[in-house]
Scaffold this active site. Structure first.
Site, short mmCIF file in Angstrom:
data_model
loop_
_atom_site.label_atom_id
_atom_site.label_comp_id
_atom_site.label_asym_id
_atom_site.label_seq_id
_atom_site.Cartn_x
_atom_site.Cartn_y
_atom_site.Cartn_z
N HIS A 172 0.84 -1.20 0.00
CA HIS A 172 0.00 0.00 0.00
C HIS A 172 0.87 1.26 0.00
O HIS A 172 0.68 2.16 -0.82
CB HIS A 172 -0.91 -0.02 1.23
CG HIS A 172 -1.75 1.21 1.40
ND1 HIS A 172 -3.08 1.24 1.07
CD2 HIS A 172 -1.45 2.45 1.86
CE1 HIS A 172 -3.56 2.45 1.31
NE2 HIS A 172 -2.58 3.21 1.80
N GLU A 173 1.84 1.31 0.92
CA GLU A 173 2.68 2.50 1.00
C GLU A 173 3.57 2.65 -0.22
O GLU A 173 3.82 3.76 -0.70
CB GLU A 173 3.51 2.47 2.29
CG GLU A 173 2.70 2.51 3.58
CD GLU A 173 1.75 3.70 3.68
OE1 GLU A 173 1.97 4.72 3.00
OE2 GLU A 173 0.76 3.60 4.45
N HIS A 220 2.83 6.37 -7.03
CA HIS A 220 1.98 7.51 -7.41
C HIS A 220 2.83 8.78 -7.42
O HIS A 220 2.75 9.60 -8.35
CB HIS A 220 0.83 7.63 -6.40
CG HIS A 220 -0.31 8.48 -6.85
ND1 HIS A 220 -1.47 8.61 -6.13
CD2 HIS A 220 -0.48 9.26 -7.94
CE1 HIS A 220 -2.30 9.42 -6.77
NE2 HIS A 220 -1.71 9.85 -7.85
N TYR A 251 -10.96 6.94 3.80
CA TYR A 251 -10.42 5.58 3.70
C TYR A 251 -11.50 4.61 3.21
O TYR A 251 -11.21 3.66 2.47
CB TYR A 251 -9.88 5.11 5.05
CG TYR A 251 -8.45 5.53 5.30
CD1 TYR A 251 -7.38 4.79 4.83
CD2 TYR A 251 -8.17 6.70 6.00
CE1 TYR A 251 -6.08 5.17 5.04
CE2 TYR A 251 -6.86 7.11 6.23
CZ TYR A 251 -5.82 6.34 5.74
OH TYR A 251 -4.52 6.74 5.96
N GLU A 310 -6.34 7.76 -1.11
CA GLU A 310 -6.02 6.38 -0.74
C GLU A 310 -6.39 5.37 -1.83
O GLU A 310 -5.91 4.23 -1.82
CB GLU A 310 -6.72 6.00 0.57
CG GLU A 310 -6.31 6.82 1.78
CD GLU A 310 -4.85 6.66 2.14
OE1 GLU A 310 -4.26 5.61 1.82
OE2 GLU A 310 -4.28 7.59 2.74
N HIS A 361 1.66 4.41 -2.80
CA HIS A 361 1.75 5.88 -2.69
C HIS A 361 3.06 6.37 -3.29
O HIS A 361 3.10 7.41 -3.97
CB HIS A 361 1.68 6.30 -1.22
CG HIS A 361 0.31 6.24 -0.61
ND1 HIS A 361 -0.80 6.79 -1.20
CD2 HIS A 361 -0.12 5.71 0.56
CE1 HIS A 361 -1.85 6.60 -0.42
NE2 HIS A 361 -1.48 5.94 0.65
#
Length: 713
Positions: free
Chosen positions: A476-477, A483, A648, A505, A480
């Site tokens: 997930h991180e 992105h 979220y 998110e 980011h």
């Protein structure tokens, strides 16, 4: 990893050579330069001549230049081992916030921006968005208030809120509490966790850092131990309690000064949801769908608890407590699904898992990651010293490139800082260090981005091993981070994850699905015993009764068991998120300021948790609702997600829709991966986020896939 020889990037990485003295000095110089640029714009431009080119562009170029230093100056407080440097970084952030508030309330600049907007020039879409956003930000910063006491009070509030946020975050980062336990009290906690704890006189010091906290709540067989840890963790930064209360009061006062009925309405007006009512309806609808499922899950878990405690000849209390949940959720996985998360973790050593993740991003998005080590760090460092381009010896750095199909050009820098240490940011997050943008000379600046995490450290016998939920967190991180890296915006204002909060998110949440795909679990996994002969010997000595050598990748039977648990107790998980989201909305939308003053915030937080999640806390033991101060540990609500934590859940709606519609049949479809990169990730916040979704999906998003995934369709 794609084969790639080291190449000299066309842009040097940022330097991390700040000292307590230089950080404050550089910040003051940066802000003085910025003020002069704005002063010159005002001095040289009349309202009748104001245009995008002579008002907005000089400020946008200055903002671009500022970010190259400002993000790093504020970053030290989250990662430095030097207390004085962390304090200086905190002071730098305070100075930058104060300057930003001052600049955002300059009426002379607002009048020029207003005139530029009224000129109705034909601009490219991103420049038009910048002009409109800038204009609206002045209004939202009080410039529609008459000059005088009200506007002065608004400014006072903004400054104080900035101070509160910084102090709140600092208290969380600096938190260093814990509890001494005997080995008997920690019965059930894995030995490799105990090995990492400080020991004294036969006792173990258990901190509230994730690598200590979560295994204890999951594995400690002693209920009292789990209760002590849980309650103490909720009270670990009680100095934040008055800060949180003051922030709620000031936010409400600020919104009412601007004519909004509540702070929530003020915040959400500018988001995808547009109104607090729409958010409340979304959360209430989800709560209605999840409530029965949560009660059913608790019924099953309570039966498991009864069987467990009675097997130890203890009395069953007919309760299911907050400190029970991680323990019995884990026990259910092991007993009902024959899934041992500790066993699963053997196939996810941190470093090989990261390489596997980067390989997925390479194939999907057309990227190449090259780790920069040793003398190569000296080569790319502007000072010729490799140590100057990292902030800690454990930091890893990658240069990131497009593959040949994407043109082969440079993309940016990715940093990884993966293990806990004193004074470091305590969760897992992605930090932008330098955004990308087009300079005033028409050249491109490339981004640098950092993942700051807190995974367990390796021991002599084992590398750092990730539980599956940690694999998902890391992915997930990293999402980011990707992105941040592949964004291609004109202005730094819109770069990467600089989107509205109820969308930001979604891209990373969508990528979490790759952690639940059999082929990708295979690709990510590698048993730690295959990494080195020493690890192989250590594995053999701890598995002397098992002569079978483990398979190199995660076995199919374990993958099958893991996939069956994807939405195990999913209603309870989402009810927990709903508690956060509904608490956030409740404290930010009382009908009157008097109601805010009368809020019993800790009691509200605990009462709502019990009411929404149906998990018992100490109130079930007669201790009342004032037993803990969880809101004081809730950094999101002081750091950008206030009246926005619902994002979220709303982002989950968008992310599930994207995955089901485009990737579910073939997650590694390179054509769709590149389309996702260019249609969604590249855009950052440079266009309306709903338009980004429509462009990618070919229609407006809906909730069908989200409810189907949860089994609620």
């Amino acid at each position: 990893m794609a084969p790639q020889k080291f190449r000299q990037p066309p842009q040097a990485p940022p330097l991390f050579t700040g000292t307590p003295e230089s950080v404050v000095k550089d910040t003051k110089e940066l802000l003085a330069k910025s003020k002069k640029i704005i002063d010159d714009v005002v001095a040289q431009t009349s309202e009748k001549d104001a245009s995008f080119k002579n008002v907005l562009l000089p400020m946008a170029y200055d903002e671009n230049d500022q970010t190259l230093s400002a993000h790093v100056l504020g970053f030290y407080q989250s990662v430095s081992t030097d207390q004085a440097l962390r304090d200086a970084s905190t002071e730098a952030e305070k100075l930058m916030d104060e300057y930003s508030i001052e600049a955002s309330m300059r009426e002379d600049v607002y009048k020029l921006v207003d005139s530029a907007l009224k000129r109705k020039e034909e601009l490219d879409p991103e420049s038009q968005r910048l002009l409109e956003k800038e204009h609206k930000s002045y209004i939202r910063n009080g410039l529609n208030l008459p000059a005088g006491p009200k506007r002065d009070r608004f400014k006072e509030i903004k400054l104080r809120l900035s101070q509160l946020s910084i102090e709140f975050s600092k208290n969380l980062n600096e938190e260093n509490g814990g509890i001494w336990f005997t080995k008997e009290e920690l019965a059930g906690v894995p030995e490799d966790v105990l090995e990492t704890l400080k020991q004294e006189d036969g006792r173990y010091w258990l901190t509230f850092k994730y690598p200590d906290l979560f295994p204890t709540l999951k594995y400690a067989t002693n209920t009292e131990t789990r209760r002590k840890v849980f309650v103490a963790n909720e009270n670990k930064v009680n100095q934040n309690v008055p800060l949180f209360r003051e922030a709620m009061l000031l936010r409400d006062e600020m919104a009412r000064l601007l004519g909004y009925p509540t702070y929530a309405e003020f915040v959400i007006e500018d988001k995808m949801m547009k109104s607090a009512k729409k958010v409340d309806d979304f959360l209430a609808g989800l709560r209605g769908r999840l409530a029965d499922g949560g009660l059913d899950e608790i019924k099953t878990l309570k039966a498991l608890k009864k069987k467990d405690v009675e097997s130890r000849s203890e009395k069953f209390d007919d309760r299911y407590f907050l400190w029970d949940h991680r323990y019995y959720d884990r026990l259910m996985q092991e007993q009902d699904y024959q899934l041992d998360q500790n066993l699963i973790s053997e196939w996810f050593p941190l470093q090989s898992t990261i390489l596997g993740m980067l390989k997925i991003f390479e194939e999907l998005f057309g990227l190449v990651f090259v780790e920069v080590t040793g003398k190569d760090r000296d080569t790319i460092s502007p000072t010729g010293k490799g140590d100057d381009i990292v902030w800690h010896e454990e930091t890893q750095i990658f240069s990131v490139w497009d593959d040949e199909g994407e043109g082969g050009g440079f993309v940016g820098y990715l940093y990884l800082d993966l293990f806990p240490r004193q004074g470091k940011y305590g969760h897992a997050a992605n930090f932008n260090l330098q955004p990308g943008f087009i300079t005033q000379y028409g050249t491109r600046r490339y981004p640098a981005t950092a993942l700051v995490c807190n995974f367990s450290k390796p021991t002599p016998k084992k590398p750092s091993l990730l539980k599956h939920d940690e694999v998902t967190t890391l992915f997930h991180e990293l999402g980011h981070g990707i992105h941040d890296l592949v964004s291609r915006t004109t202005y730094s204002r819109f770069h990467g994850t600089s989107t509205v909060r109820d969308f930001v998110e979604a891209p990373s949440q969508m990528l979490e699905n790759w952690c639940w795909t059999p082929s990708q679990l295979k690709a990510l996994s590698r048993h730690y015993s295959t990494l080195s002969e020493d690890y192989n010997k250590a594995w053999q000595s701890s598995n002397s009764t098992n002569s079978d050598k483990p398979s190199e990748t995660l076995p199919d039977d374990l993958i099958e068991k893991l996939l069956k648990t994807k939405n195990l107790n999913g209603a309870l998980f989402n009810l927990r998120q709903l508690h956060f989201g509904i608490f956030d909305m409740t404290v930010h939308e009382p009908e009157s300021h008097k109601e805010v003053e009368e809020l019993k915030i800790s009691e509200l937080y605990n009462h709502l948790r019990n009411d929404i999640s149906k998990l018992d806390g100490p109130e079930a033991l007669g201790e009342g609702d004032n037993w803990g101060n969880g809101q004081a540990t809730f950094g999101h609500l002081m750091g950008g997600y206030q009246a926005g934590y619902y994002g979220y859940l709303s982002s989950q709606v968008y992310s599930t829709d994207m995955f089901y519609t485009v990737f579910k049949k073939d997650p590694m479809n390179q054509k769709e991966g590149r389309r996702y990169r260019h249609t969604v990730l590249e855009k950052g916040g440079s266009q309306d986020e709903m338009q980004t979704l429509i462009d990618f999906l070919g229609r407006e998003p809906n909730s069908k896939a989200f409810y189907k995934e949860l089994g609620l369709d």
